[in-house]
Design a protein around this motif. Structure first.
Motif, mmCIF file in Angstrom:
data_model
loop_
_atom_site.group_PDB
_atom_site.id
_atom_site.type_symbol
_atom_site.label_atom_id
_atom_site.label_comp_id
_atom_site.label_asym_id
_atom_site.label_seq_id
_atom_site.Cartn_x
_atom_site.Cartn_y
_atom_site.Cartn_z
ATOM 1 N N LYS A 173 -9.966 1.670 -0.052
ATOM 2 C CA LYS A 173 -8.712 0.654 1.034
ATOM 3 C C LYS A 173 -9.364 0.210 1.890
ATOM 4 O O LYS A 173 -8.890 -1.480 2.924
ATOM 5 C CB LYS A 173 -7.458 1.735 1.313
ATOM 6 C CG LYS A 173 -6.919 1.859 2.630
ATOM 7 C CD LYS A 173 -5.593 0.250 1.946
ATOM 8 C CE LYS A 173 -5.165 0.109 2.871
ATOM 9 N NZ LYS A 173 -4.838 -1.033 4.044
ATOM 10 N N LEU A 174 -10.279 0.286 3.542
ATOM 11 C CA LEU A 174 -10.592 0.100 4.205
ATOM 12 C C LEU A 174 -11.901 -1.201 3.451
ATOM 13 O O LEU A 174 -11.315 -2.633 4.445
ATOM 14 C CB LEU A 174 -12.101 1.230 4.754
ATOM 15 C CG LEU A 174 -11.272 2.085 5.413
ATOM 16 C CD1 LEU A 174 -12.333 3.030 6.360
ATOM 17 C CD2 LEU A 174 -9.887 1.663 6.430
ATOM 18 N N LEU A 185 -12.274 11.620 -2.676
ATOM 19 C CA LEU A 185 -11.373 10.555 -1.559
ATOM 20 C C LEU A 185 -12.257 9.775 -0.647
ATOM 21 O O LEU A 185 -11.077 8.965 0.369
ATOM 22 C CB LEU A 185 -10.582 11.907 -0.695
ATOM 23 C CG LEU A 185 -8.915 12.726 -1.371
ATOM 24 C CD1 LEU A 185 -8.329 13.564 -0.469
ATOM 25 C CD2 LEU A 185 -7.537 12.334 -2.204
ATOM 26 N N SER A 186 -13.349 10.388 -0.384
ATOM 27 C CA SER A 186 -13.950 9.636 0.221
ATOM 28 C C SER A 186 -14.197 8.499 -0.221
ATOM 29 O O SER A 186 -14.532 6.864 1.162
ATOM 30 C CB SER A 186 -15.430 9.649 1.172
ATOM 31 O OG SER A 186 -15.365 11.380 1.526
ATOM 32 N N ILE A 233 -10.668 6.188 0.194
ATOM 33 C CA ILE A 233 -10.345 5.446 1.574
ATOM 34 C C ILE A 233 -11.471 4.178 1.631
ATOM 35 O O ILE A 233 -11.088 3.858 2.256
ATOM 36 C CB ILE A 233 -10.955 7.080 2.822
ATOM 37 C CG1 ILE A 233 -9.722 7.814 3.026
ATOM 38 C CG2 ILE A 233 -11.148 6.777 4.074
ATOM 39 C CD1 ILE A 233 -9.959 9.197 2.962
ATOM 40 N N ILE A 261 -6.682 4.344 -6.318
ATOM 41 C CA ILE A 261 -7.026 5.116 -5.241
ATOM 42 C C ILE A 261 -5.639 5.455 -5.614
ATOM 43 O O ILE A 261 -5.448 7.005 -5.604
ATOM 44 C CB ILE A 261 -6.368 4.053 -4.135
ATOM 45 C CG1 ILE A 261 -7.298 3.317 -3.450
ATOM 46 C CG2 ILE A 261 -5.072 5.011 -3.199
ATOM 47 C CD1 ILE A 261 -7.285 2.270 -2.015
ATOM 48 N N TRP A 266 0.677 -1.400 0.018
ATOM 49 C CA TRP A 266 0.363 0.526 -0.015
ATOM 50 C C TRP A 266 0.976 1.865 0.505
ATOM 51 O O TRP A 266 0.482 1.972 -0.660
ATOM 52 C CB TRP A 266 -0.757 -0.288 1.296
ATOM 53 C CG TRP A 266 -2.008 -0.976 0.666
ATOM 54 C CD1 TRP A 266 -2.623 -1.885 1.532
ATOM 55 C CD2 TRP A 266 -3.130 -0.526 -0.236
ATOM 56 N NE1 TRP A 266 -3.850 -2.658 0.947
ATOM 57 C CE2 TRP A 266 -3.895 -1.731 -0.098
ATOM 58 C CE3 TRP A 266 -3.467 0.306 -0.950
ATOM 59 C CZ2 TRP A 266 -5.451 -1.816 -0.666
ATOM 60 C CZ3 TRP A 266 -4.487 -0.007 -1.883
ATOM 61 C CH2 TRP A 266 -5.081 -1.005 -1.492
#
Length: 113
Positions: free
Chosen positions: A100-101, A93-94, A97, A60, A5
């Motif tokens: 990614k989560l 960006l939300s 993120i 991302i 990452w």
């Protein structure tokens, strides 16, 4: 956060430089710097994609690169600050993120090459 990452985040950081370079490069050295940034950026993204889901890596990479480029243009190149742009970047960006989560850290657990 795994090293894979970190590769994605560093690749996105270099993406900002090459995107700006494509617009503003004007001599040999600025074009050479742009080419180096392209190489580093794509190399790291490809290496991360070997262990992480490629679609998520790319989303991302592009999302962070886009946000970084917009902020850099505002801060360093006097692009007008528009609230709508900032709101849209926050939404972007939300999503990044969120991706990614919900994405596992490694496809091949235990392989730390």
């Amino acid at each position: 956060m795994t090293k894979d990452w970190m590769k994605v985040f560093i690749a996105a950081f270099f993406e900002v430089f090459w995107v700006i370079g494509l617009k503003y490069a004007s001599d040999f050295w600025t074009w050479a710097g742009t080419a180096v940034a392209i190489f580093i950026s794509f190399y790291l993204m490809i290496m991360a994609g070997r262990k992480l889901p490629v679609g998520t890596v790319y989303a991302i990479f592009v999302g962070l690169g886009t946000a970084g480029t917009v902020f850099s243009e505002i801060v360093f190149f006097n692009e007008p600050f528009e609230v709508v742009k900032i709101i849209l970047i926050i939404i972007l960006l939300s999503g990044v993120i969120g991706l990614k989560l919900v994405t596992p850290n490694d496809i091949e657990e235990g392989d730390e090459s």
